[in-house]
Design an enzyme around this catalytic site. Structure first.
Site, PDB file in Angstrom:
ATOM      1  N   CYS A 277       6.111  83.456  93.254  1.00  0.00           N
ATOM      2  CA  CYS A 277       5.414  82.422  94.041  1.00  0.00           C
ATOM      3  C   CYS A 277       4.115  82.904  94.664  1.00  0.00           C
ATOM      4  O   CYS A 277       3.046  82.419  94.310  1.00  0.00           O
ATOM      5  CB  CYS A 277       6.351  81.918  95.136  1.00  0.00           C
ATOM      6  SG  CYS A 277       7.772  81.025  94.500  1.00  0.00           S
TER       7      CYS A 277
HETATM    8  N1  LIG Z   1      11.923  81.787  92.220  1.00  0.00           N
HETATM    9  C1  LIG Z   1      11.597  81.300  93.383  1.00  0.00           C
HETATM   10  O1  LIG Z   1      11.865  81.888  94.412  1.00  0.00           O
HETATM   11  C2  LIG Z   1      10.891  79.952  93.523  1.00  0.00           C
HETATM   12  C3  LIG Z   1      10.820  79.380  94.791  1.00  0.00           C
HETATM   13  C4  LIG Z   1      10.195  78.164  94.934  1.00  0.00           C
HETATM   14  C5  LIG Z   1       9.621  77.526  93.839  1.00  0.00           C
HETATM   15  N2  LIG Z   1       9.679  78.125  92.601  1.00  0.00           N
HETATM   16  C6  LIG Z   1       9.083  77.393  91.489  1.00  0.00           C
HETATM   17  O2  LIG Z   1      10.122  76.785  90.730  1.00  0.00           O
HETATM   18  C7  LIG Z   1       9.798  76.757  89.343  1.00  0.00           C
HETATM   19  C8  LIG Z   1      10.874  77.469  88.538  1.00  0.00           C
HETATM   20  O3  LIG Z   1      10.915  78.826  88.951  1.00  0.00           O
HETATM   21  P1  LIG Z   1      12.164  79.765  88.671  1.00  0.00           P
HETATM   22  O4  LIG Z   1      11.956  80.962  89.533  1.00  0.00           O
HETATM   23  O5  LIG Z   1      13.433  79.006  88.784  1.00  0.00           O
HETATM   24  O6  LIG Z   1      11.887  80.142  87.149  1.00  0.00           O
HETATM   25  P2  LIG Z   1      12.916  80.873  86.141  1.00  0.00           P
HETATM   26  O7  LIG Z   1      12.066  81.564  85.147  1.00  0.00           O
HETATM   27  O8  LIG Z   1      13.926  81.651  86.922  1.00  0.00           O
HETATM   28  O9  LIG Z   1      13.683  79.672  85.454  1.00  0.00           O
HETATM   29  C9  LIG Z   1      13.075  78.739  84.639  1.00  0.00           C
HETATM   30  C10 LIG Z   1      14.053  78.316  83.552  1.00  0.00           C
HETATM   31  O10 LIG Z   1      13.445  77.281  82.791  1.00  0.00           O
HETATM   32  C11 LIG Z   1      13.797  77.469  81.432  1.00  0.00           C
HETATM   33  N3  LIG Z   1      12.831  76.734  80.635  1.00  0.00           N
HETATM   34  C12 LIG Z   1      11.560  77.059  80.317  1.00  0.00           C
HETATM   35  N4  LIG Z   1      10.989  76.060  79.605  1.00  0.00           N
HETATM   36  C13 LIG Z   1      11.912  75.088  79.461  1.00  0.00           C
HETATM   37  C14 LIG Z   1      11.927  73.821  78.835  1.00  0.00           C
HETATM   38  N5  LIG Z   1      10.849  73.338  78.245  1.00  0.00           N
HETATM   39  N6  LIG Z   1      13.061  73.108  78.887  1.00  0.00           N
HETATM   40  C15 LIG Z   1      14.165  73.579  79.501  1.00  0.00           C
HETATM   41  N7  LIG Z   1      14.208  74.773  80.125  1.00  0.00           N
HETATM   42  C16 LIG Z   1      13.097  75.517  80.118  1.00  0.00           C
HETATM   43  C17 LIG Z   1      13.791  78.978  81.261  1.00  0.00           C
HETATM   44  O11 LIG Z   1      14.551  79.373  80.139  1.00  0.00           O
HETATM   45  C18 LIG Z   1      14.434  79.418  82.586  1.00  0.00           C
HETATM   46  O12 LIG Z   1      15.835  79.506  82.497  1.00  0.00           O
HETATM   47  C19 LIG Z   1       8.407  77.398  89.236  1.00  0.00           C
HETATM   48  O13 LIG Z   1       7.442  76.397  89.298  1.00  0.00           O
HETATM   49  C20 LIG Z   1       8.339  78.246  90.494  1.00  0.00           C
HETATM   50  O14 LIG Z   1       7.008  78.464  90.915  1.00  0.00           O
HETATM   51  C21 LIG Z   1      10.328  79.307  92.416  1.00  0.00           C
END
Ligand SMILES: NC(=O)c1ccc[n+]([C@@H]2O[C@H](COP(=O)([O-])OP(=O)(O)OC[C@H]3O[C@@H](n4cnc5c(N)ncnc54)[C@H](O)[C@@H]3O)[C@@H](O)[C@H]2O)c1
Length: 438
Positions: A277
């Site tokens: 983030c």
């Molecule tokens: N990790 C954090 O602490 C956090 C906190 C707040 C917001 N976010 C935001 O949330 C969002 C997700 O982050 P995350 O950390 O969960 O990511 P992540 O990489 O842990 O998980 C994303 C998942 O999406 C899947 N994926 C990718 N493309 C796809 C598609 N087209 N269809 C279906 N699945 C798909 C991936 O295989 C993965 O399992 C991002 O925008 C991030 O900035 C993350």
């Protein structure tokens, strides 16, 4: 059926838990959310492109440290959660939450390709009365400029035929006190009905829902929060460099400053920004600001200061080795903690990787210990974590605390008389001539 009837039907299905909820992207954000909806009695389908993740969930397993296997197993056993890679099943959902990655391109421009792919799949299945929510962090305008036209391409209208909202995820991995359930949830719809629909869904799982007037406000809230952190960390990193020049202990200064009960919030210096983030999200904002002819100077400056911290850590390592008449080149340097923050396994953007890279380039012989990161690949080379006690017994020339995991035995490290560079103040109050602080 009129739009208000469509809304009424959806609200009914939500309140009676008949609504089928789909979560796209089962990562750090999506999996906890899917489990939380399932625990509240919804039938939840998790969609991911990774078949290994889907299989693990269906077998009652978890790969996210904050989501206990027992919790996943319980909802899977109860028939409330299942995972799939078959996007064709999106059409059967009443509500769909999109939680896919939003990284940066090499040029530091937003990479919306994952969002676009996920929205393409939703567009193929979109139907009247459906609620679609984007949770991925992104720049203001993504929901109404990018997502909405894609979803409307088949002739349905947002806020009339289906409902569309943005709701940023605020989860803090590793935080035991604030979780998906008790972190207030910001919700902004493309119209009033969409806001109501999304608020109703979240109200079933989240203690406090905060509606805002538009998707753009909701998108901007998240970027303000993360820019606030990035800029304040940049400021405190600069204060740390300043204090070092003036021979003042920055950690003592911060501890004393935070006794002020108002108008000050403690941020801490460190080896650089990490995680998915803080190093990324502000650049989504500065990119979008640039499109409007506005230069986001604080964001750029904080990016420069924070981005230079790994170099500064290497400078401190060089100072430490110099004190015992050793060069970096050829020295055995051991890194403690590779994950981007304490007690988590997440390696994304971890500054420890930059420190590793810089030291390898200078000819150091590198090793590491991290109980959460058994193995890592750097430049095609696989490195394996060493048990910290064995690493200490091998008497490296310098040990660097990159990430202050709770399980490390800091007393043993100091008692050994080792040369240590501490980037996190993990050795606070411990005295030894071999300790070099940030
Ligand atoms: N990790 C954090 O602490 C956090 C906190 C707040 C917001 N976010 C935001 O949330 C969002 C997700 O982050 P995350 O950390 O969960 O990511 P992540 O990489 O842990 O998980 C994303 C998942 O999406 C899947 N994926 C990718 N493309 C796809 C598609 N087209 N269809 C279906 N699945 C798909 C991936 O295989 C993965 O399992 C991002 O925008 C991030 O900035 C993350």
């Amino acid at each position: 059926m009129s739009d208000t009837t469509l809304l009424g039907t959806l609200l009914d299905r939500i309140s009676t838990r008949q609504a089928r909820v789909g979560v796209i992207g089962l990562g750090y954000v999506g999996l906890p959310l899917a489990v939380e909806f399932a625990r509240q009695g919804f039938e939840v389908t998790g969609f991911d492109v990774d078949p290994a993740k889907a299989a693990q969930i269906n077998a009652g397993g978890s790969y996210i440290p904050d989501v206990a296997e027992a919790e996943v197993a319980a909802v899977v056993r109860a028939g409330k959660l299942q995972a799939t890679t078959d996007m064709g099943r999106l059409g059967a959902m009443d509500a769909i939450d999109i939680c896919v990655p939003t990284p940066l391109r090499k040029t530091k421009d937003p990479d919306l390709s994952y969002v676009v792919k996920a929205v393409e799949a939703v567009t193929a299945a979109v139907k009247r009365g459906q609620l679609i929510i984007l949770e991925s962090t992104t720049y203001p305008g993504t929901t109404d400029e990018v997502v909405q036209p894609m979803l409307e391409a088949k002739g349905l209208e947002a806020d009339v035929d289906f409902f569309l909202a943005f709701s940023p995820e605020r989860v803090d991995p590793g935080n035991q006190r604030f979780t998906t359930k008790n972190i207030p949830k910001i919700v902004g719809g493309v119209g009033e009905l969409s806001t109501r629909a999304a608020c109703a869904l979240y109200a079933t799982t989240v203690d406090h829902v905060v509606p805002v007037s538009s998707t753009r406000v909701a998108e901007m809230v998240k970027l303000l929060e993360n820019t606030f952190r990035a800029v304040n960390i940049g400021l405190v990193n600069e204060i740390a460099l300043m204090c070092h020049k003036m021979d003042i202990d920055v950690w003592e200064v911060i501890d004393a400053a935070k006794t002020k009960p108002f108008g000050f919030m403690a941020f801490y210096p460190g080896p650089g920004l990490g995680g998915h983030c803080i190093p990324i999200d502000p650049f989504y904002l500065s990119w979008k600001a640039k499109q409007s002819g506005f230069e986001a100077r604080f964001i750029e400056l904080a990016g420069q200061v924070n981005g230079a911290m790994p170099e500064y850590v290497v400078q401190r390592i060089s100072d430490a080795l110099n004190s015992v008449k050793k060069p970096v080149n050829g020295s055995r340097i051991h890194l403690l903690g590779m994950a981007y923050k304490r007690d988590v396994s997440d390696m994304r953007e971890s500054p420890a990787l930059d420190v590793l890279e810089l030291l390898l380039r200078r000819g150091a012989a590198m090793s590491y210990s991290d109980p959460y990161v058994a193995e890592l690949t750097h430049d095609g080379r696989v490195m394996t974590s060493i048990d910290p006690a064995s690493a200490l017994a091998q008497q490296p020339d310098c040990t660097v605390i990159c990430t202050d995991h709770t399980v490390f035995d800091y007393d043993a490290l100091v008692d050994s008389g080792a040369l240590v560079v501490d980037t996190r103040n993990a050795l606070k109050d411990r005295k030894s001539p071999g300790i070099f602080r940030l």
